[in-house]
Design a protein around this motif. Structure first.
Motif, PDB file in Angstrom:
ATOM      1  N   LYS A  11      53.469  69.821  85.668  1.00 58.37           N
ATOM      2  CA  LYS A  11      54.269  69.187  86.718  1.00 58.37           C
ATOM      3  C   LYS A  11      53.504  69.184  88.046  1.00 58.37           C
ATOM      4  O   LYS A  11      53.469  68.167  88.752  1.00 58.37           O
ATOM      5  CB  LYS A  11      55.588  69.920  86.883  1.00 58.37           C
ATOM      6  CG  LYS A  11      56.539  69.238  87.823  1.00 58.37           C
ATOM      7  CD  LYS A  11      57.878  69.931  87.873  1.00 58.37           C
ATOM      8  CE  LYS A  11      58.804  69.230  88.837  1.00 58.37           C
ATOM      9  NZ  LYS A  11      60.093  69.902  88.947  1.00 58.37           N
ATOM     10  N   TYR A  14      50.739  66.615  87.860  1.00 52.08           N
ATOM     11  CA  TYR A  14      51.295  65.274  87.943  1.00 52.08           C
ATOM     12  C   TYR A  14      51.625  64.913  89.389  1.00 52.08           C
ATOM     13  O   TYR A  14      51.281  63.831  89.874  1.00 52.08           O
ATOM     14  CB  TYR A  14      52.538  65.179  87.062  1.00 52.08           C
ATOM     15  CG  TYR A  14      53.269  63.873  87.161  1.00 52.08           C
ATOM     16  CD1 TYR A  14      52.748  62.722  86.591  1.00 52.08           C
ATOM     17  CD2 TYR A  14      54.482  63.786  87.839  1.00 52.08           C
ATOM     18  CE1 TYR A  14      53.412  61.514  86.683  1.00 52.08           C
ATOM     19  CE2 TYR A  14      55.153  62.576  87.943  1.00 52.08           C
ATOM     20  CZ  TYR A  14      54.618  61.450  87.362  1.00 52.08           C
ATOM     21  OH  TYR A  14      55.273  60.255  87.466  1.00 52.08           O
ATOM     22  N   GLU A  15      52.280  65.841  90.092  1.00 48.57           N
ATOM     23  CA  GLU A  15      52.632  65.593  91.492  1.00 48.57           C
ATOM     24  C   GLU A  15      51.381  65.460  92.356  1.00 48.57           C
ATOM     25  O   GLU A  15      51.321  64.629  93.265  1.00 48.57           O
ATOM     26  CB  GLU A  15      53.530  66.713  92.018  1.00 48.57           C
ATOM     27  CG  GLU A  15      54.930  66.673  91.411  1.00 48.57           C
ATOM     28  CD  GLU A  15      55.763  67.884  91.777  1.00 48.57           C
ATOM     29  OE1 GLU A  15      55.233  68.814  92.427  1.00 48.57           O
ATOM     30  OE2 GLU A  15      56.952  67.896  91.419  1.00 48.57           O
ATOM     31  N   ASP A  17      48.461  64.353  91.342  1.00 49.72           N
ATOM     32  CA  ASP A  17      47.882  63.041  91.051  1.00 49.72           C
ATOM     33  C   ASP A  17      48.642  61.926  91.759  1.00 49.72           C
ATOM     34  O   ASP A  17      48.036  60.984  92.274  1.00 49.72           O
ATOM     35  CB  ASP A  17      47.864  62.787  89.541  1.00 49.72           C
ATOM     36  CG  ASP A  17      46.847  63.656  88.820  1.00 49.72           C
ATOM     37  OD1 ASP A  17      45.900  64.141  89.473  1.00 49.72           O
ATOM     38  OD2 ASP A  17      46.995  63.842  87.588  1.00 49.72           O
ATOM     39  N   LEU A  18      49.968  62.028  91.802  1.00 50.91           N
ATOM     40  CA  LEU A  18      50.762  61.014  92.490  1.00 50.91           C
ATOM     41  C   LEU A  18      50.436  60.985  93.979  1.00 50.91           C
ATOM     42  O   LEU A  18      50.274  59.916  94.572  1.00 50.91           O
ATOM     43  CB  LEU A  18      52.259  61.286  92.315  1.00 50.91           C
ATOM     44  CG  LEU A  18      52.865  60.922  90.973  1.00 50.91           C
ATOM     45  CD1 LEU A  18      54.341  61.265  90.964  1.00 50.91           C
ATOM     46  CD2 LEU A  18      52.676  59.447  90.677  1.00 50.91           C
ATOM     47  N   ARG A  19      50.326  62.171  94.590  1.00 51.99           N
ATOM     48  CA  ARG A  19      49.987  62.248  96.020  1.00 51.99           C
ATOM     49  C   ARG A  19      48.612  61.659  96.277  1.00 51.99           C
ATOM     50  O   ARG A  19      48.396  60.934  97.251  1.00 51.99           O
ATOM     51  CB  ARG A  19      50.034  63.685  96.517  1.00 51.99           C
ATOM     52  CG  ARG A  19      51.429  64.182  96.817  1.00 51.99           C
ATOM     53  CD  ARG A  19      51.395  65.452  97.643  1.00 51.99           C
ATOM     54  NE  ARG A  19      50.576  66.504  97.056  1.00 51.99           N
ATOM     55  CZ  ARG A  19      51.009  67.453  96.230  1.00 51.99           C
ATOM     56  NH1 ARG A  19      52.274  67.484  95.883  1.00 51.99           N
ATOM     57  NH2 ARG A  19      50.182  68.358  95.768  1.00 51.99           N
ATOM     58  N   ARG A  20      47.644  61.964  95.411  1.00 54.86           N
ATOM     59  CA  ARG A  20      46.279  61.456  95.574  1.00 54.86           C
ATOM     60  C   ARG A  20      46.259  59.928  95.485  1.00 54.86           C
ATOM     61  O   ARG A  20      45.622  59.253  96.295  1.00 54.86           O
ATOM     62  CB  ARG A  20      45.356  62.035  94.508  1.00 54.86           C
ATOM     63  CG  ARG A  20      43.922  61.520  94.668  1.00 54.86           C
ATOM     64  CD  ARG A  20      43.039  61.916  93.543  1.00 54.86           C
ATOM     65  NE  ARG A  20      42.788  63.354  93.528  1.00 54.86           N
ATOM     66  CZ  ARG A  20      42.353  64.018  92.457  1.00 54.86           C
ATOM     67  NH1 ARG A  20      42.131  63.374  91.336  1.00 54.86           N
ATOM     68  NH2 ARG A  20      42.144  65.305  92.513  1.00 54.86           N
ATOM     69  N   GLU A  21      46.968  59.370  94.494  1.00 50.90           N
ATOM     70  CA  GLU A  21      47.020  57.914  94.348  1.00 50.90           C
ATOM     71  C   GLU A  21      47.662  57.268  95.574  1.00 50.90           C
ATOM     72  O   GLU A  21      47.193  56.234  96.054  1.00 50.90           O
ATOM     73  CB  GLU A  21      47.794  57.541  93.092  1.00 50.90           C
ATOM     74  CG  GLU A  21      47.045  57.810  91.806  1.00 50.90           C
ATOM     75  CD  GLU A  21      47.872  57.520  90.579  1.00 50.90           C
ATOM     76  OE1 GLU A  21      48.981  56.940  90.707  1.00 50.90           O
ATOM     77  OE2 GLU A  21      47.418  57.855  89.477  1.00 50.90           O
ATOM     78  N   GLU A  22      48.718  57.877  96.087  1.00 49.54           N
ATOM     79  CA  GLU A  22      49.386  57.339  97.267  1.00 49.54           C
ATOM     80  C   GLU A  22      48.465  57.375  98.483  1.00 49.54           C
ATOM     81  O   GLU A  22      48.398  56.417  99.253  1.00 49.54           O
ATOM     82  CB  GLU A  22      50.667  58.134  97.558  1.00 49.54           C
ATOM     83  CG  GLU A  22      51.500  57.563  98.666  1.00 49.54           C
ATOM     84  CD  GLU A  22      52.068  56.187  98.339  1.00 49.54           C
ATOM     85  OE1 GLU A  22      52.211  55.405  99.286  1.00 49.54           O
ATOM     86  OE2 GLU A  22      52.341  55.899  97.164  1.00 49.54           O
ATOM     87  N   LYS A  25      45.883  54.641  98.145  1.00 51.36           N
ATOM     88  CA  LYS A  25      46.493  53.343  98.412  1.00 51.36           C
ATOM     89  C   LYS A  25      46.636  53.120  99.919  1.00 51.36           C
ATOM     90  O   LYS A  25      46.314  52.047 100.431  1.00 51.36           O
ATOM     91  CB  LYS A  25      47.864  53.286  97.735  1.00 51.36           C
ATOM     92  CG  LYS A  25      48.514  51.940  97.754  1.00 51.36           C
ATOM     93  CD  LYS A  25      49.809  51.987  96.970  1.00 51.36           C
ATOM     94  CE  LYS A  25      50.495  50.645  96.959  1.00 51.36           C
ATOM     95  NZ  LYS A  25      51.770  50.679  96.236  1.00 51.36           N
TER      96      LYS A  25
END
Length: 78
Positions: A11, A14-15, A17-22, A25
């Motif tokens: 978890k 995953y979080e 990775d989401l922060r890194r992608e954001e 972007k």
């Protein structure tokens, strides 16, 4: 349960990775915005090309930067 299969670690990863992608972007959007602003300032140094170039391939897919340039060119023409 093995270390790899630990739910809490998955978890967190995953979080992360989401922060890194954001963040990536947002960084790309900032760069594009900066280029758009720069283009508005540097619109006067256009060079006219005359004639045809032989053997040059035509790109059909426009990048975000190319779309921004086209939009700005349309604004300047009006």
């Amino acid at each position: 349960m093995s270390k790899k299969n630990n739910l809490a670690k998955r978890k967190k990863q995953y979080e992360f990775d989401l922060r890194r992608e954001e963040q990536e972007k947002q960084k790309k959007e900032k760069k594009l915005q900066a280029k758009k602003n720069k283009m508005k300032v540097d619109g006067s140094n256009k060079k006219e090309k005359r004639g045809f170039q032989v053997g040059k391939k035509v790109k059909t897919k426009l990048t975000a930067l190319a779309k921004a340039k086209a939009a700005q060119a349309m604004e300047l023409d009006k």
